[in-house]
Design a protein around this motif. Structure first.
Motif, PDB file in Angstrom:
ATOM      1  N   GLN A 197       1.336  -1.430  -0.334  1.00 13.92           N
ATOM      2  CA  GLN A 197      -0.320   0.380   0.198  1.00 13.92           C
ATOM      3  C   GLN A 197       0.950   1.310  -0.472  1.00 13.92           C
ATOM      4  OE1 GLN A 197      -3.666  -0.144   2.647  1.00 13.92           O
ATOM      5  NE2 GLN A 197      -2.952  -2.213   2.311  1.00 13.92           N
ATOM      6  N   VAL A 198       1.278   1.850  -1.413  1.00 15.08           N
ATOM      7  CA  VAL A 198       2.680   3.056  -1.209  1.00 15.08           C
ATOM      8  C   VAL A 198       1.702   4.267  -0.698  1.00 15.08           C
ATOM      9  CG1 VAL A 198       3.548   1.729  -3.509  1.00 15.08           C
ATOM     10  CG2 VAL A 198       1.341   3.216  -3.625  1.00 15.08           C
ATOM     11  N   PHE A 199       0.550   4.340  -0.846  1.00 16.37           N
ATOM     12  CA  PHE A 199      -0.070   5.108  -0.207  1.00 16.37           C
ATOM     13  C   PHE A 199       0.027   5.409   0.720  1.00 16.37           C
ATOM     14  CE2 PHE A 199      -2.904   5.100  -4.070  1.00 16.37           C
ATOM     15  CZ  PHE A 199      -2.293   5.639  -5.287  1.00 16.37           C
ATOM     16  N   MET A 200      -0.164   4.613   1.724  1.00 17.85           N
ATOM     17  CA  MET A 200       0.321   4.545   3.167  1.00 17.85           C
ATOM     18  C   MET A 200       1.438   4.725   3.687  1.00 17.85           C
ATOM     19  SD  MET A 200      -0.343   1.344   5.587  1.00 17.85           S
ATOM     20  CE  MET A 200      -2.677   1.387   5.339  1.00 17.85           C
ATOM     21  N   HIS A 201       1.984   4.091   2.787  1.00 19.92           N
ATOM     22  CA  HIS A 201       3.867   3.886   3.766  1.00 19.92           C
ATOM     23  C   HIS A 201       4.996   5.007   3.345  1.00 19.92           C
ATOM     24  CE1 HIS A 201       3.459   0.314   5.822  1.00 19.92           C
ATOM     25  NE2 HIS A 201       2.633  -0.304   4.743  1.00 19.92           N
ATOM     26  N   LEU A 202       4.501   5.353   1.614  1.00 20.01           N
ATOM     27  CA  LEU A 202       5.471   6.021   0.609  1.00 20.01           C
ATOM     28  C   LEU A 202       5.409   7.653   0.933  1.00 20.01           C
ATOM     29  CD1 LEU A 202       6.692   4.291  -2.191  1.00 20.01           C
ATOM     30  CD2 LEU A 202       7.421   4.091   0.113  1.00 20.01           C
ATOM     31  N   THR A 203       5.723   8.465   1.652  1.00 16.91           N
ATOM     32  CA  THR A 203       5.501  10.270   1.004  1.00 16.91           C
ATOM     33  C   THR A 203       5.280  11.129  -0.396  1.00 16.91           C
ATOM     34  OG1 THR A 203       7.764  10.642   1.668  1.00 16.91           O
ATOM     35  CG2 THR A 203       5.642  10.111   3.464  1.00 16.91           C
ATOM     36  N   ASN A 204       6.775  10.108  -1.578  1.00 12.48           N
ATOM     37  CA  ASN A 204       6.498  11.060  -2.567  1.00 12.48           C
ATOM     38  C   ASN A 204       5.264  11.414  -2.902  1.00 12.48           C
ATOM     39  OD1 ASN A 204       8.345   8.172  -2.032  1.00 12.48           O
ATOM     40  ND2 ASN A 204       9.427   9.783  -3.522  1.00 12.48           N
ATOM     41  N   TYR A 205       5.596  12.705  -3.205  1.00 16.68           N
ATOM     42  CA  TYR A 205       4.164  13.321  -3.657  1.00 16.68           C
ATOM     43  C   TYR A 205       3.684  13.224  -5.645  1.00 16.68           C
ATOM     44  CZ  TYR A 205       2.731  17.618  -6.419  1.00 16.68           C
ATOM     45  OH  TYR A 205       1.551  17.836  -7.197  1.00 16.68           O
ATOM     46  N   SER A 206       5.181  12.657  -6.658  1.00 17.38           N
ATOM     47  CA  SER A 206       4.505  11.908  -6.796  1.00 17.38           C
ATOM     48  C   SER A 206       3.964  10.688  -7.403  1.00 17.38           C
ATOM     49  CB  SER A 206       6.546  11.322  -7.792  1.00 17.38           C
ATOM     50  OG  SER A 206       6.961  10.516  -7.130  1.00 17.38           O
ATOM     51  N   LEU A 207       3.423  10.314  -6.460  1.00 20.03           N
ATOM     52  CA  LEU A 207       3.124   9.455  -6.245  1.00 20.03           C
ATOM     53  C   LEU A 207       1.460   9.299  -5.313  1.00 20.03           C
ATOM     54  CD1 LEU A 207       5.419   6.406  -4.812  1.00 20.03           C
ATOM     55  CD2 LEU A 207       4.788   6.416  -7.014  1.00 20.03           C
ATOM     56  N   ASN A 208       1.619   9.909  -4.910  1.00 18.34           N
ATOM     57  CA  ASN A 208       0.349  10.953  -4.388  1.00 18.34           C
ATOM     58  C   ASN A 208      -0.503  10.959  -4.427  1.00 18.34           C
ATOM     59  OD1 ASN A 208       0.690   9.204  -0.822  1.00 18.34           O
ATOM     60  ND2 ASN A 208       2.233  10.076  -1.654  1.00 18.34           N
ATOM     61  N   ILE A 209       0.247  11.886  -5.963  1.00 17.65           N
ATOM     62  CA  ILE A 209      -0.852  12.510  -6.428  1.00 17.65           C
ATOM     63  C   ILE A 209      -1.778  12.327  -6.948  1.00 17.65           C
ATOM     64  CG2 ILE A 209       0.712  13.189  -8.719  1.00 17.65           C
ATOM     65  CD1 ILE A 209      -0.349  15.853  -8.701  1.00 17.65           C
ATOM     66  N   HIS A 210      -1.936  10.498  -7.136  1.00 20.38           N
ATOM     67  CA  HIS A 210      -2.422  10.323  -8.148  1.00 20.38           C
ATOM     68  C   HIS A 210      -3.608   9.404  -7.471  1.00 20.38           C
ATOM     69  CE1 HIS A 210      -0.139  10.351 -11.238  1.00 20.38           C
ATOM     70  NE2 HIS A 210       0.769  10.029 -11.432  1.00 20.38           N
ATOM     71  N   SER A 211      -3.396   9.178  -6.632  1.00 25.52           N
ATOM     72  CA  SER A 211      -4.295   8.594  -5.099  1.00 25.52           C
ATOM     73  C   SER A 211      -5.634   9.601  -4.841  1.00 25.52           C
ATOM     74  CB  SER A 211      -3.459   8.761  -3.829  1.00 25.52           C
ATOM     75  OG  SER A 211      -5.126   8.898  -2.810  1.00 25.52           O
ATOM     76  N   GLY A 212      -7.063   9.160  -5.265  1.00 22.97           N
ATOM     77  CA  GLY A 212      -8.198   9.558  -5.014  1.00 22.97           C
ATOM     78  C   GLY A 212      -8.465  10.550  -3.563  1.00 22.97           C
ATOM     79  N   ASN A 213      -7.277  10.407  -2.917  1.00 29.43           N
ATOM     80  CA  ASN A 213      -7.493  10.774  -1.248  1.00 29.43           C
ATOM     81  C   ASN A 213      -6.533  12.123  -1.579  1.00 29.43           C
ATOM     82  OD1 ASN A 213      -9.532   8.807  -0.261  1.00 29.43           O
ATOM     83  ND2 ASN A 213      -8.027   8.046  -0.420  1.00 29.43           N
ATOM     84  N   PHE A 214      -6.053  12.527  -2.626  1.00 30.86           N
ATOM     85  CA  PHE A 214      -5.153  13.750  -2.260  1.00 30.86           C
ATOM     86  C   PHE A 214      -5.454  14.648  -2.447  1.00 30.86           C
ATOM     87  CE2 PHE A 214      -2.312  16.911  -4.274  1.00 30.86           C
ATOM     88  CZ  PHE A 214      -0.910  16.161  -3.469  1.00 30.86           C
ATOM     89  N   ILE A 215      -5.502  15.567  -1.623  1.00 28.67           N
ATOM     90  CA  ILE A 215      -6.345  16.544  -1.517  1.00 28.67           C
ATOM     91  C   ILE A 215      -5.484  18.329  -1.683  1.00 28.67           C
ATOM     92  CG2 ILE A 215      -7.396  18.673   0.038  1.00 28.67           C
ATOM     93  CD1 ILE A 215      -7.621  15.956   1.830  1.00 28.67           C
TER      94      ILE A 215
END
Length: 345
Positions: free
Chosen positions: A104-122
């Motif tokens: 679960q990368v959106f839980m463990h990795l803080t990289n902006y370039s990864l999390n921006i693709h999450s539906g939860n990114f604000i």
């Protein structure tokens, strides 16, 4: 060997492929034998670190800090740290790693370039909310809880200085091989991106140093399926514009020249243009000098730096001879360390 000495030790490891960026290819493992390498380790090297399982959480989310550091010159060593940085958040509530949630990368990795693709990114225009915030907003929150934020800053500054002191010997060797000897004044500088994680006890841990940190102040936003537009990011703009502006103010090669001209013409006529007027119109510096300001506290770490200076001086006799990092370490181990140990005795 570690597990034999401490059977209760059950680590998680984070694997970062060499040459990667923006979180690409990073993954977590519980067993070193699970490291995925295509070909031999020599062909596809990777950095493997013990994963920090107990980070400080804000809003139940893991985050890291991107702090910008200006290495203004090597000789003399001058280091500036930005007074504010970016806090980059994961987009799923944090849980300590288990075999079931390692992926679960959106839980463990803080990289902006990864999390921006999450539906939860604000995306937020407020520095205190959203998936990317200013570090100062986090410190304000910690301060309201009674945390000693001055100590947090002091520990971060210490981390930055120690890291750069560790880098400078090899940097000087490469610098001297490329920059002609005797060339006046500083001829290069570098903005470094320090990625730092705060643990639950507020101790800062260095994750990595980026030699070419992103200075973008906008992000892509999907307006409709497949249609994207670049949208300004207020948080990025607030932090990064100040860093670039003040870097240019500090390293301006014409600044000293203007001063020299001013003083030489002082007895003849008033200057047509005063640089002070321009400076007065700019905000105060966001970059704080930490070295040589705190040099006395860290002089004991600069032995290898002095060795590098000796090496460069002796190397100059041979002219074009060059020595790589491995040869430089061998030089220290075989020649200098015995001398130092003898001196201590």
């Amino acid at each position: 060997m570690m597990k034999e000495s401490d059977p209760s030790w059950k680590p998680t490891f984070i694997v970062k492929p060499d040459g990667g960026c923006q979180g690409d290819g990073i993954y977590l493992v519980k067993d070193p034998s699970d490291v995925r390498l295509t070909g031999s380790l020599q062909n596809r090297p990777a950095v493997v670190q013990e994963y920090i399982c107990k980070p400080l959480l804000v809003d139940k989310l893991k985050f890291d800090i991107r702090l910008y550091v200006l290495l203004k010159s090597l000789e003399p060593l001058e280091i500036y740290v930005a007074k504010d940085g970016l806090s980059r958040f994961c987009t799923e509530p944090y849980q300590e790693p288990t075999v079931k949630n390692l992926h679960q990368v959106f839980m463990h990795l803080t990289n902006y370039s990864l999390n921006i693709h999450s539906g939860n990114f604000i995306h937020s225009d407020n520095a205190n909310t959203g998936s990317k915030r200013t570090f100062s907003s986090i410190l304000c929150r910690l301060s309201s809880r009674g945390a000693d934020v001055k100590k947090v800053w002091s520990d971060i500054i210490s981390l930055v200085i120690k890291t750069i002191i560790a880098l400078t010997p090899e940097l000087k060797v490469y610098y001297q091989s490329d920059i002609p000897a005797g060339k006046p004044g500083p001829t290069c500088f570098q903005i470094l991106g320090f990625d730092i994680l705060l643990m639950k006890n507020l101790k800062p841990m260095l994750l990595e140093v980026n030699a070419n940190p992103s200075m973008r102040i906008e992000h892509e936003q999907e307006l409709s399926p497949g249609v994207f537009e670049n949208v300004p990011s207020p948080v990025d703009e607030e932090v990064k514009v100040a860093v670039i502006r003040d870097t240019l103010r500090l390293v301006d090669p014409q600044k000293k020249k203007r001063k020299d001209i001013h003083y030489s013409n002082a007895s003849q006529a008033p200057p047509l243009h005063s640089n002070k007027t321009t400076e007065a119109g700019l905000p105060s510096l966001c970059l704080k000098q930490v070295f040589p300001k705190y040099a006395k506290q860290f002089n004991y770490l600069r032995l290898v730096d002095k060795v590098a200076a000796l090496f460069i001086r002796f190397l100059g006799v041979k002219g074009t001879t060059k020595l790589g990092p491995t040869g430089f370490r061998t030089f220290i181990r075989l020649v200098i360390c015995p001398l130092y140990e003898w001196n201590e005795v």
